[in-house]
Design a protein around this motif. Sequence first.
Motif, PDB file in Angstrom:
ATOM      1  N   GLY A 251       0.791  -1.232   0.000  1.00 27.93           N
ATOM      2  CA  GLY A 251       0.000   0.000   0.000  1.00 27.93           C
ATOM      3  C   GLY A 251       0.814   1.268   0.000  1.00 27.93           C
ATOM      4  N   ALA A 252       2.100   1.170  -0.349  1.00 27.07           N
ATOM      5  CA  ALA A 252       2.919   2.379  -0.408  1.00 27.07           C
ATOM      6  C   ALA A 252       2.603   3.147  -1.695  1.00 27.07           C
ATOM      7  CB  ALA A 252       4.397   2.022  -0.287  1.00 27.07           C
ATOM      8  N   ILE A 253       3.555   3.904  -2.221  1.00 34.81           N
ATOM      9  CA  ILE A 253       3.227   4.880  -3.263  1.00 34.81           C
ATOM     10  C   ILE A 253       2.629   4.239  -4.512  1.00 34.81           C
ATOM     11  CG2 ILE A 253       5.498   4.948  -4.394  1.00 34.81           C
ATOM     12  CD1 ILE A 253       3.502   8.083  -3.482  1.00 34.81           C
ATOM     13  N   MET A 254       3.154   3.094  -4.963  1.00 32.47           N
ATOM     14  CA  MET A 254       2.649   2.468  -6.176  1.00 32.47           C
ATOM     15  C   MET A 254       1.282   1.826  -5.966  1.00 32.47           C
ATOM     16  SD  MET A 254       4.558   3.096  -8.695  1.00 32.47           S
ATOM     17  CE  MET A 254       6.184   3.827  -8.928  1.00 32.47           C
ATOM     18  N   GLY A 255       1.135   1.109  -4.867  1.00 35.65           N
ATOM     19  CA  GLY A 255      -0.149   0.494  -4.581  1.00 35.65           C
ATOM     20  C   GLY A 255      -1.246   1.523  -4.375  1.00 35.65           C
ATOM     21  N   SER A 256      -0.926   2.610  -3.679  1.00 34.66           N
ATOM     22  CA  SER A 256      -1.937   3.626  -3.405  1.00 34.66           C
ATOM     23  C   SER A 256      -2.238   4.466  -4.634  1.00 34.66           C
ATOM     24  CB  SER A 256      -1.472   4.520  -2.243  1.00 34.66           C
ATOM     25  OG  SER A 256      -1.525   3.803  -1.022  1.00 34.66           O
TER      26      SER A 256
ATOM     27  N   VAL B  30      10.962  10.161 -19.882  1.00 37.79           N
ATOM     28  CA  VAL B  30      10.793  11.619 -19.844  1.00 37.79           C
ATOM     29  C   VAL B  30       9.311  11.965 -19.744  1.00 37.79           C
ATOM     30  CG1 VAL B  30      11.213  13.800 -21.033  1.00 37.79           C
ATOM     31  CG2 VAL B  30      12.898  11.950 -21.204  1.00 37.79           C
ATOM     32  N   ARG B  31       8.499  11.355 -20.572  1.00 40.77           N
ATOM     33  CA  ARG B  31       7.070  11.680 -20.610  1.00 40.77           C
ATOM     34  C   ARG B  31       6.364  11.238 -19.325  1.00 40.77           C
ATOM     35  NH1 ARG B  31       6.042  13.998 -25.212  1.00 40.77           N
ATOM     36  NH2 ARG B  31       7.234  13.487 -27.090  1.00 40.77           N
ATOM     37  N   ILE B  32       6.838  10.173 -18.733  1.00 39.66           N
ATOM     38  CA  ILE B  32       6.289   9.732 -17.444  1.00 39.66           C
ATOM     39  C   ILE B  32       6.503  10.796 -16.379  1.00 39.66           C
ATOM     40  CG2 ILE B  32       6.707   8.083 -15.565  1.00 39.66           C
ATOM     41  CD1 ILE B  32       7.130   5.964 -17.827  1.00 39.66           C
ATOM     42  N   SER B  33       7.696  11.387 -16.359  1.00 43.44           N
ATOM     43  CA  SER B  33       7.985  12.443 -15.382  1.00 43.44           C
ATOM     44  C   SER B  33       7.231  13.727 -15.706  1.00 43.44           C
ATOM     45  CB  SER B  33       9.487  12.715 -15.323  1.00 43.44           C
ATOM     46  OG  SER B  33      10.155  11.682 -14.623  1.00 43.44           O
ATOM     47  N   GLN B  34       6.995  13.987 -16.973  1.00 45.36           N
ATOM     48  CA  GLN B  34       6.226  15.180 -17.333  1.00 45.36           C
ATOM     49  C   GLN B  34       4.797  15.091 -16.812  1.00 45.36           C
ATOM     50  OE1 GLN B  34       6.988  15.083 -21.563  1.00 45.36           O
ATOM     51  NE2 GLN B  34       8.622  16.611 -21.418  1.00 45.36           N
ATOM     52  N   PHE B  35       4.219  13.897 -16.856  1.00 46.52           N
ATOM     53  CA  PHE B  35       2.884  13.752 -16.274  1.00 46.52           C
ATOM     54  C   PHE B  35       2.935  13.941 -14.763  1.00 46.52           C
ATOM     55  CE2 PHE B  35      -0.444  11.015 -14.333  1.00 46.52           C
ATOM     56  CZ  PHE B  35      -1.529  11.825 -14.657  1.00 46.52           C
ATOM     57  N   ALA B  36       3.985  13.438 -14.134  1.00 48.32           N
ATOM     58  CA  ALA B  36       4.123  13.627 -12.687  1.00 48.32           C
ATOM     59  C   ALA B  36       4.157  15.110 -12.345  1.00 48.32           C
ATOM     60  CB  ALA B  36       5.390  12.938 -12.186  1.00 48.32           C
ATOM     61  N   ALA B  37       4.898  15.891 -13.119  1.00 52.04           N
ATOM     62  CA  ALA B  37       4.989  17.329 -12.861  1.00 52.04           C
ATOM     63  C   ALA B  37       3.622  17.983 -12.988  1.00 52.04           C
ATOM     64  CB  ALA B  37       5.986  17.963 -13.832  1.00 52.04           C
TER      65      ALA B  37
ATOM     66  N   SER C 209      13.953   0.923  -9.164  1.00 52.56           N
ATOM     67  CA  SER C 209      15.401   1.171  -9.058  1.00 52.56           C
ATOM     68  C   SER C 209      15.751   2.604  -8.699  1.00 52.56           C
ATOM     69  CB  SER C 209      16.094   0.775 -10.376  1.00 52.56           C
ATOM     70  OG  SER C 209      15.793  -0.557 -10.721  1.00 52.56           O
ATOM     71  N   GLY C 210      14.887   3.220  -7.892  1.00 48.39           N
ATOM     72  CA  GLY C 210      15.221   4.548  -7.378  1.00 48.39           C
ATOM     73  C   GLY C 210      14.458   5.684  -7.992  1.00 48.39           C
ATOM     74  N   HIS C 211      13.751   5.468  -9.103  1.00 53.41           N
ATOM     75  CA  HIS C 211      12.976   6.582  -9.663  1.00 53.41           C
ATOM     76  C   HIS C 211      11.470   6.309  -9.625  1.00 53.41           C
ATOM     77  CE1 HIS C 211      14.742   4.151 -13.019  1.00 53.41           C
ATOM     78  NE2 HIS C 211      13.539   4.208 -13.534  1.00 53.41           N
ATOM     79  N   GLY C 212      11.037   5.543  -8.626  1.00 49.80           N
ATOM     80  CA  GLY C 212       9.627   5.193  -8.545  1.00 49.80           C
ATOM     81  C   GLY C 212       8.717   6.311  -8.111  1.00 49.80           C
ATOM     82  N   LEU C 213       9.129   7.110  -7.130  1.00 50.80           N
ATOM     83  CA  LEU C 213       8.225   8.131  -6.611  1.00 50.80           C
ATOM     84  C   LEU C 213       7.793   9.079  -7.724  1.00 50.80           C
ATOM     85  CD1 LEU C 213       7.245   8.675  -3.606  1.00 50.80           C
ATOM     86  CD2 LEU C 213       8.565  10.773  -3.821  1.00 50.80           C
TER      87      LEU C 213
ATOM     88  N   SER D 117       5.261   7.477 -10.050  1.00 55.33           N
ATOM     89  CA  SER D 117       4.051   6.881  -9.483  1.00 55.33           C
ATOM     90  C   SER D 117       2.751   7.415 -10.080  1.00 55.33           C
ATOM     91  CB  SER D 117       4.046   7.029  -7.954  1.00 55.33           C
ATOM     92  OG  SER D 117       4.131   8.389  -7.565  1.00 55.33           O
ATOM     93  N   PRO D 118       2.619   8.698 -10.420  1.00 52.40           N
ATOM     94  CA  PRO D 118       1.341   9.107 -11.024  1.00 52.40           C
ATOM     95  C   PRO D 118       1.064   8.403 -12.348  1.00 52.40           C
ATOM     96  CG  PRO D 118       2.491  11.019 -10.142  1.00 52.40           C
ATOM     97  CD  PRO D 118       3.460   9.877 -10.094  1.00 52.40           C
TER      98      PRO D 118
END
Length: 405
Positions: free
Chosen positions: A20-25, A72-79, A357-361, A364-365
Amino acid sequence: MTADLQAPNHASYDIVIIGGAIMGSSTAWFLTEQKDFDGRVLVVERDPTYQNSSTMHTNSCMRQQFSNELNVRISQFAADFVKNLRSYMGGDERAPNLSIHNFGYMYLADNEGFANVLRENQKVQLAAGAATKLMTPDDIRRDYPFYNLDDIVLGSINLVDEGFWDGTAVFDCWRRQARERGVEYIRNEVVAMTKNPAGTRIESVTLKSGEVVSCGKVLNASGPRAARTSAMAGIDLPVEPRKRFTWVFSAEKPLDRDLPLTIDPSGVHVREYGGGTYQCGAHTAIDPAVDYDDFAMDHTLWEDHVWPILATRIPQFEAIKVQSEWAGHYAYNTFDQNAIMGPHTDVENFFFLNGFSGHGLQQSPAMGRGTAELLVHGEYRSLDLRPFDYERLVLDRPILEKAII
């Protein structure tokens, strides 16, 4: 029932999320956003304090400086999600108005080989709409005069949607709204799984407290413990816990401007933390898998390796004082250090959300949204994440990401 463990309210669920951490939630919340889905969702979390989770040990930063366009696009959605959190949360006034502290990531290359990697990465990033710029040593010296650049041939930085964000606030919003919309969270642990006679589906999961829960689909979102979860389904997963060390320190002479998250050629990284303090991360030269419960600090690493590197790269950091320190775990994908998603190739209702591998947070969106779409609709509808599907492991087709920290 075992003390402190919670029994589920039902004997059957459409989707069981393990972790239930960041990915599960994230996935749980995005499931509630799927208009065509009214199924029953159970999130099983072994430690609802999350105190040793990768989510709570994160540096909580995001970047667009990847070598793979999809990353890159994954992080752009996060932003976009972070900057418009309240809107995404349906106008919920409890959701804070967040921003990104855009100090950027500063990659420093001390040889032409790595400099060429930065140049090639920039082409990918610019094509995806990122604002990455390359900097000569003179450029860096002009804007960031505190660095010692004697060995540096090139730098790379992006000051747009790259830096610190409040990951905990987003995490809290996801969990709260998911619960309010009907997702059930319990403190418990999945200890076994039962397949159908053909071995093609998970029919039920057994909880530590003894209950057997029937399930339509199972999502492995158990972070560094992902391989243990997969093993219950008879699946080998190349994800293991790797220890990462973090220090927060104050400087006797603080810098006169924001410190980008600086990735030294040694691999040591350091960033602005606020109020004359800084956060630094590193790992040991020999980087083995560790026990799931091993969070012991290596105090010699700071004295013998990290502090000397900091003081050499930023001479003002010769006089610093550690204020806090901790060890956390990367969910390290030994195959290619990228996310493992999608369904298993044989056990069709077992899904992955592992190995970041360290860039999950920062991912996560997009990953939670994509996984929710896949679970409900059988396809990614917003962003095509198929390159990260588990199938690539079977086909031996790694995704090469050159910008791993």
